[in-house]
Write an enzyme that holds these catalytic residues in place. Structure first.
Site, mmCIF file in Angstrom:
data_model
loop_
_atom_site.group_PDB
_atom_site.id
_atom_site.type_symbol
_atom_site.label_atom_id
_atom_site.label_comp_id
_atom_site.label_asym_id
_atom_site.label_seq_id
_atom_site.Cartn_x
_atom_site.Cartn_y
_atom_site.Cartn_z
ATOM 1 N N LYS A 231 82.390 39.273 78.363
ATOM 2 C CA LYS A 231 82.437 37.841 78.039
ATOM 3 C C LYS A 231 81.943 37.664 76.609
ATOM 4 O O LYS A 231 80.853 38.119 76.268
ATOM 5 C CB LYS A 231 81.535 37.041 78.974
ATOM 6 C CG LYS A 231 82.164 36.641 80.284
ATOM 7 C CD LYS A 231 81.276 35.587 80.946
ATOM 8 C CE LYS A 231 81.719 35.244 82.338
ATOM 9 N NZ LYS A 231 80.792 34.274 82.963
ATOM 10 N N GLU B 242 66.886 38.220 84.617
ATOM 11 C CA GLU B 242 68.266 38.635 84.931
ATOM 12 C C GLU B 242 68.245 39.943 85.733
ATOM 13 O O GLU B 242 69.118 40.169 86.573
ATOM 14 C CB GLU B 242 69.098 38.787 83.657
ATOM 15 C CG GLU B 242 69.129 37.542 82.754
ATOM 16 C CD GLU B 242 70.142 36.462 83.179
ATOM 17 O OE1 GLU B 242 70.741 36.577 84.274
ATOM 18 O OE2 GLU B 242 70.317 35.492 82.414
ATOM 19 N N LYS C 154 76.100 45.121 87.639
ATOM 20 C CA LYS C 154 77.008 44.232 86.905
ATOM 21 C C LYS C 154 78.383 44.881 86.766
ATOM 22 O O LYS C 154 79.416 44.215 86.909
ATOM 23 C CB LYS C 154 76.447 43.864 85.531
ATOM 24 C CG LYS C 154 77.392 42.886 84.812
ATOM 25 C CD LYS C 154 76.752 41.969 83.839
ATOM 26 C CE LYS C 154 77.773 40.922 83.368
ATOM 27 N NZ LYS C 154 77.320 40.139 82.234
ATOM 28 N N ARG D 132 82.608 37.272 90.591
ATOM 29 C CA ARG D 132 81.734 37.345 89.416
ATOM 30 C C ARG D 132 80.819 36.137 89.311
ATOM 31 O O ARG D 132 79.747 36.207 88.723
ATOM 32 C CB ARG D 132 82.576 37.518 88.142
ATOM 33 C CG ARG D 132 81.726 37.763 86.903
ATOM 34 C CD ARG D 132 82.546 38.204 85.694
ATOM 35 N NE ARG D 132 81.673 38.401 84.537
ATOM 36 C CZ ARG D 132 82.034 38.983 83.408
ATOM 37 N NH1 ARG D 132 83.253 39.441 83.245
ATOM 38 N NH2 ARG D 132 81.166 39.108 82.408
ATOM 39 N N HIS E 216 71.562 29.767 87.551
ATOM 40 C CA HIS E 216 72.035 29.244 86.263
ATOM 41 C C HIS E 216 72.390 27.766 86.301
ATOM 42 O O HIS E 216 72.346 27.109 85.270
ATOM 43 C CB HIS E 216 73.227 30.055 85.755
ATOM 44 C CG HIS E 216 72.835 31.395 85.182
ATOM 45 N ND1 HIS E 216 72.213 32.366 85.926
ATOM 46 C CD2 HIS E 216 72.954 31.913 83.931
ATOM 47 C CE1 HIS E 216 71.985 33.430 85.170
ATOM 48 N NE2 HIS E 216 72.416 33.183 83.948
ATOM 49 N N HIS F 222 70.541 25.967 83.546
ATOM 50 C CA HIS F 222 71.214 25.285 82.430
ATOM 51 C C HIS F 222 70.727 23.845 82.301
ATOM 52 O O HIS F 222 70.620 23.311 81.189
ATOM 53 C CB HIS F 222 72.729 25.321 82.605
ATOM 54 C CG HIS F 222 73.325 26.661 82.321
ATOM 55 N ND1 HIS F 222 74.527 27.070 82.836
ATOM 56 C CD2 HIS F 222 72.875 27.699 81.574
ATOM 57 C CE1 HIS F 222 74.795 28.306 82.419
ATOM 58 N NE2 HIS F 222 73.811 28.710 81.651
HETATM 59 N N1 LIG Z 1 78.336 37.452 77.410
HETATM 60 C C1 LIG Z 1 77.607 37.334 78.505
HETATM 61 O O1 LIG Z 1 78.004 37.747 79.600
HETATM 62 C C2 LIG Z 1 76.265 36.700 78.394
HETATM 63 C C3 LIG Z 1 75.350 36.800 79.458
HETATM 64 C C4 LIG Z 1 74.085 36.286 79.286
HETATM 65 C C5 LIG Z 1 73.739 35.678 78.098
HETATM 66 N N2 LIG Z 1 74.642 35.568 77.090
HETATM 67 C C6 LIG Z 1 74.291 34.952 75.802
HETATM 68 O O2 LIG Z 1 73.241 35.695 75.224
HETATM 69 C C7 LIG Z 1 72.492 34.855 74.371
HETATM 70 C C8 LIG Z 1 71.021 35.121 74.567
HETATM 71 O O3 LIG Z 1 70.752 36.450 74.209
HETATM 72 P P1 LIG Z 1 69.268 36.953 73.886
HETATM 73 O O4 LIG Z 1 68.365 36.507 74.959
HETATM 74 O O5 LIG Z 1 69.385 38.400 73.597
HETATM 75 O O6 LIG Z 1 68.874 36.111 72.602
HETATM 76 P P2 LIG Z 1 68.984 36.397 71.023
HETATM 77 O O7 LIG Z 1 70.190 37.186 70.724
HETATM 78 O O8 LIG Z 1 68.815 35.103 70.341
HETATM 79 O O9 LIG Z 1 67.704 37.323 70.757
HETATM 80 C C9 LIG Z 1 66.417 36.777 70.917
HETATM 81 C C10 LIG Z 1 65.558 36.991 69.676
HETATM 82 O O10 LIG Z 1 65.107 38.348 69.633
HETATM 83 C C11 LIG Z 1 65.379 38.902 68.353
HETATM 84 N N3 LIG Z 1 65.522 40.338 68.579
HETATM 85 C C12 LIG Z 1 66.607 40.998 69.025
HETATM 86 N N4 LIG Z 1 66.309 42.278 69.247
HETATM 87 C C13 LIG Z 1 64.998 42.448 68.917
HETATM 88 C C14 LIG Z 1 64.116 43.553 68.935
HETATM 89 N N5 LIG Z 1 64.507 44.756 69.415
HETATM 90 N N6 LIG Z 1 62.838 43.372 68.515
HETATM 91 C C15 LIG Z 1 62.429 42.142 68.096
HETATM 92 N N7 LIG Z 1 63.213 41.060 68.073
HETATM 93 C C16 LIG Z 1 64.491 41.219 68.478
HETATM 94 C C17 LIG Z 1 66.597 38.168 67.905
HETATM 95 O O11 LIG Z 1 66.795 38.271 66.514
HETATM 96 C C18 LIG Z 1 66.288 36.756 68.370
HETATM 97 O O12 LIG Z 1 65.449 36.121 67.468
HETATM 98 C C19 LIG Z 1 72.912 33.429 74.680
HETATM 99 O O13 LIG Z 1 73.705 32.940 73.623
HETATM 100 C C20 LIG Z 1 73.735 33.559 75.946
HETATM 101 O O14 LIG Z 1 74.767 32.593 76.035
HETATM 102 C C21 LIG Z 1 75.882 36.081 77.221
HETATM 103 ZN ZN LIG Z 2 71.987 34.328 82.219
#
Ligand SMILES: NC(=O)c1ccc[n+]([C@@H]2O[C@H](COP(=O)([O-])OP(=O)(O)OC[C@H]3O[C@@H](n4cnc5c(N)ncnc54)[C@H](O)[C@@H]3O)[C@@H](O)[C@H]2O)c1
Ligand SMILES: [Zn+2]
Length: 358
Positions: free
Chosen positions: A141, A183, A225, A239, A246, A250
């Protein structure tokens, strides 16, 4: 190193999980690639950019870096265009490979850019947050946000591999670890009672990023997953159970304003609320509701929801993507490890809100 295989109609690929994977990224680049573009943000680039690029440079191919501003607020069309601007200015062709180095925000944007640049180029997921390692990097996704809705513009597009370096979690803030763990436990609650019990027994080790515990949690999450998306890549049915917690989550995120709670924190709390609703609607055991509440708290997520007002709650849940024809379909448990999707009477939801918010 652990390997989990993902097989979907849209593509088959391996997930490699282990310490030091960042230094082996060159092994994932196909021989016919013409150039490599690493898409990342300043936070992650400062920590891991040089190491990733040094590994990729061992392919002998041109490696360039594209830095996007950090944060969910920048997961938009404008940032996406920065990727296209750089790729076109540097004349990258259809055989280039994009590398998503970062959390879910970077992964979702890079995947979408790969899906549409030159009508589709290959991309590699290198997730660096726990949430991205157990969830967003797997399953294809991809999306950006629109001012009128989160993740509203996107595509299903599978990467050529997912490289999970467990060492990079060491720099992640504790809150982000807890959010990712929400998660993780979600998979146990909907699919695997043994994994759920294991999470209960290892909650403190997981929070402390004990290497063996976290590696097991990531591997099992990816396996579960992969099983689900292998059966239903495009979320026509099964899925959707991955959305446990959520619908409530949300509503918390948008009701408080994005960023107040992390996504995983809202999902953790939402799972408690979904468990409460399950008890009323499917007869889910009340003792198990208490176990859900206890584990959500144990991994460091809030278990009490904010009081947004019941009407506002219902309104926010109504706009969730999972509503079909106006009625909200909830992911509910029948027991630990088994989930169903079904509507619930508003009265039952109001009763749950009354006892889960403060
Ligand atoms: N595609 C999918 O199936 C799916 C599923 C769940 C969530 N998402 C999306 O994922 C996003 C959230 O992802 P997230 O929680 O990773 O947030 P994010 O990508 O914003 O990361 C969180 C923070 O951590 C920092 N960061 C990343 N790696 C780091 C590391 N190793 N050390 C220190 N800092 C680090 C990032 O720069 C950011 O500031 C949302 O936009 C959500 O919609 C997508
Ligand atoms: Zn989620």
């Amino acid at each position: 190193m652990n390997v989990v295989q993902v097989d979907t109609p849209g593509g088959s690929y391996p997930i490699h999980i282990g310490p030091g994977r960042l230094d082996a990224l060159d092994q994932c680049i196909p021989a016919d690639a013409t150039a490599i573009a690493v898409v990342t943000n300043p936070t992650v680039a400062a920590l891991y950019g040089e190491r990733a690029e040094a590994a990729l440079a061992r392919t002998g191919k041109r490696v360039l870096r594209i830095e996007l501003p950090d944060g969910e607020a920048h997961k938009d069309w404008q940032s996406l265009n920065l990727i296209f601007d750089a790729l076109l200015a540097q004349r990258l062709d259809r055989r280039c490979v994009l590398v998503a180095l970062g959390g879910g925000v970077i992964g979702d944007m890079t995947g979408f850019a790969a899906a549409v640049y030159m009508r589709g180029v290959r991309f590699l997921q290198v997730p660096t947050t726990l949430l991205a390692q157990v969830d967003s990097s797997v399953g294809g996704k991809t999306a950006v946000n629109h001012p009128l809705g989160k993740n509203m513009i996107g595509a299903f597009y599978q990467p050529i591999a997912v490289e999970i370096d467990t060492d990079v979690l060491g720099t992640l803030p504790a809150r982000e670890v807890s959010a990712g763990l929400a998660e993780v436990i979600k998979y146990g609650l909907i699919l695997d009672p043994a994994f759920w019990t294991w999470c209960e027994e290892n909650a403190q080790k997981l929070r402390a990023l004990d290497p063996d515990a976290i590696a097991h949690a990531i591997r099992r999450s990816c396996e579960l997953k992969a099983q689900v998306v292998g059966k239903d890549e495009r979320e026509s049915g099964l899925r959707a159970i991955l959305n446990l917690g959520h619908t409530f989550g949300h509503a918390i995120e948008s009701g408080l304003g994005y960023g107040a709670w992390l996504h995983g924190e809202a999902v953790g709390c939402g799972m408690v609320q979904a468990a409460e609703l399950s008890a009323d609607v499917t007869g889910f055991d009340r003792g198990d509701v208490a176990r859900v509440r206890a584990l959500v708290a144990a991994i460091g997520c809030p278990a009490v929801a904010p009081d947004l007002g019941a009407d506002r709650w219902l309104e926010l849940m109504q706009v969730d993507k999972k509503t079909e024809g106006g009625s909200i379909r909830y992911v509910l448990m029948t027991r630990i490890g088994a989930a169903v999707m079904q509507p619930a009477p508003d009265d039952a939801v109001r009763a749950v809100l009354a006892r889960t918010t403060q």
